[in-house]
Design a protein around this motif. Structure first.
Motif, mmCIF file in Angstrom:
data_model
loop_
_atom_site.group_PDB
_atom_site.id
_atom_site.type_symbol
_atom_site.label_atom_id
_atom_site.label_comp_id
_atom_site.label_asym_id
_atom_site.label_seq_id
_atom_site.Cartn_x
_atom_site.Cartn_y
_atom_site.Cartn_z
ATOM 1 N N HIS A 39 -50.583 -88.037 -47.460
ATOM 2 C CA HIS A 39 -51.616 -87.092 -47.023
ATOM 3 C C HIS A 39 -51.081 -85.671 -47.015
ATOM 4 C CE1 HIS A 39 -54.685 -89.952 -46.064
ATOM 5 N NE2 HIS A 39 -54.067 -90.492 -45.028
ATOM 6 N N ALA A 40 -49.884 -85.506 -46.450
ATOM 7 C CA ALA A 40 -49.317 -84.175 -46.287
ATOM 8 C C ALA A 40 -49.029 -83.500 -47.628
ATOM 9 C CB ALA A 40 -48.041 -84.253 -45.440
ATOM 10 N N LEU A 44 -50.787 -80.045 -49.155
ATOM 11 C CA LEU A 44 -50.046 -78.857 -49.583
ATOM 12 C C LEU A 44 -50.304 -78.550 -51.057
ATOM 13 C CD1 LEU A 44 -46.644 -79.527 -47.791
ATOM 14 C CD2 LEU A 44 -48.435 -77.933 -47.100
ATOM 15 N N ALA A 45 -50.430 -79.584 -51.895
ATOM 16 C CA ALA A 45 -50.685 -79.376 -53.314
ATOM 17 C C ALA A 45 -52.031 -78.695 -53.556
ATOM 18 C CB ALA A 45 -50.625 -80.705 -54.060
ATOM 19 N N LEU A 46 -52.963 -78.900 -52.631
ATOM 20 C CA LEU A 46 -54.299 -78.300 -52.755
ATOM 21 C C LEU A 46 -54.422 -77.032 -51.926
ATOM 22 C CD1 LEU A 46 -56.440 -81.571 -52.615
ATOM 23 C CD2 LEU A 46 -55.850 -80.204 -54.630
ATOM 24 N N SER A 47 -53.284 -76.421 -51.609
ATOM 25 C CA SER A 47 -53.233 -75.148 -50.871
ATOM 26 C C SER A 47 -53.755 -75.272 -49.442
ATOM 27 C CB SER A 47 -54.021 -74.055 -51.621
ATOM 28 O OG SER A 47 -53.494 -73.866 -52.920
ATOM 29 N N GLY A 48 -53.707 -76.471 -48.897
ATOM 30 C CA GLY A 48 -54.066 -76.655 -47.499
ATOM 31 C C GLY A 48 -52.863 -76.435 -46.598
ATOM 32 N N GLN A 66 -55.381 -78.689 -42.311
ATOM 33 C CA GLN A 66 -56.507 -77.810 -42.606
ATOM 34 C C GLN A 66 -56.645 -77.707 -44.118
ATOM 35 O OE1 GLN A 66 -55.454 -74.145 -40.672
ATOM 36 N NE2 GLN A 66 -56.213 -74.806 -38.667
ATOM 37 N N ILE A 67 -57.852 -77.869 -44.623
ATOM 38 C CA ILE A 67 -58.105 -77.781 -46.056
ATOM 39 C C ILE A 67 -59.118 -76.697 -46.327
ATOM 40 C CG2 ILE A 67 -57.448 -80.147 -46.630
ATOM 41 C CD1 ILE A 67 -60.337 -80.954 -46.394
ATOM 42 N N VAL A 76 -57.174 -85.858 -50.543
ATOM 43 C CA VAL A 76 -56.306 -85.989 -49.369
ATOM 44 C C VAL A 76 -56.518 -87.352 -48.707
ATOM 45 C CG1 VAL A 76 -55.796 -85.110 -47.062
ATOM 46 C CG2 VAL A 76 -56.118 -83.514 -48.962
ATOM 47 N N SER A 77 -57.768 -87.766 -48.563
ATOM 48 C CA SER A 77 -58.062 -89.059 -47.938
ATOM 49 C C SER A 77 -57.626 -90.223 -48.820
ATOM 50 C CB SER A 77 -59.558 -89.166 -47.632
ATOM 51 O OG SER A 77 -59.961 -88.180 -46.709
#
Length: 237
Positions: A39-40, A44-48, A66-67, A76-77
């Protein structure tokens, strides 16, 4: 006997045998750590932003993040259960290639990263510290046969949990869809209900388990020994 039946029998046998090993419950949190780490990393890969991770004694965990937008919650899910299932395959592939030490080193690095970057609750921190210390001892001091046994224990426990977790999610989705964790999160942003996602995770977990068992049944082929060249006898006239 088909691979599907072999997979089911191996999972049942593994679930029975590993519960006979003292303290095996301690190591079941490895699957939880990998799940939450997945998940983490995708967040991070999606700039969250990953706020923190919590690991619990009952082998559950949660990632607070946070996304940027709703669609990001889909990958993420998806990442949690799928990462855990794929990691189980990775562990058995390493074993099939005789690279148990490398696999254990990867596990240890991921645990260290989780401790430094993400996990913040008391149980999670204490579990990671103990787990990392034990891994280092196994890598540095234990005989090879004991390290291999330890690695195989981790691999089978991770495999079991990567299958049992999604199947348990089906039960939660049937009883109370809102409590079905990642499946519930996906149902809120897609037209597919929680039970549909729970079944998907379960089928994916079983597919990965079949791949892992096939790898377990494989044996590393010994490298052929090079035969010394025979002297040539030529006749010159």
């Amino acid at each position: 006997m088909g691979n599907g039946l072999k997979t089911v029998l191996f999972l049942i046998g593994s679930a029975f045998l590993t519960r006979l090993i003292p303290f095996s419950s301690f190591f079941r949190n490895l699957d939880t750590m990998i799940h939450e780490f997945g998940h983490a990393v995708v967040t991070l890969a999606l700039s969250g932003k990953v706020m923190y991770i919590e690991l619990y004694a009952n082998h559950s965990g949660v990632t607070y993040s946070q996304i940027m937008n709703n669609w990001s919650s889909i990958p993420v899910s998806l990442a949690g259960y799928m990462t855990a299932s794929l990691f189980a395959v990775f562990l058995f592939k390493m074993r099939a290639g005789g690279r148990q030490r490398l696999g254990l080193q990867v596990i240890t690095v991921l645990a260290i990263l989780s401790l430094i970057l993400f996990v913040r609750n008391e149980f999670g921190v204490m579990w990671l510290v103990g787990f990392i210390a034990l891994n280092i001892i196994m890598l540095a001091l234990s005989p090879r046969w004991l390290t291999d046994f330890y690695y195989l224990l981790l691999a089978f426990l991770t495999l079991e949990e990567s299958v049992v977790g999604p199947i348990s999610l089906i039960v939660y989705a049937l009883e109370n869809p809102a409590s079905a964790g990642d499946a519930a999160n996906l149902s809120r942003v897609t037209p597919i209900p929680a039970i549909g996602w729970a079944v998907f995770f379960s089928l994916f977990g079983l597919w990965c388990a079949k791949k892992a068992i096939v790898a377990f049944m494989e044996r590393k082929k010994p490298r052929p020994t090079r035969q010394p060249e025979q002297p040539r006898f030529n006749e010159y006239r």
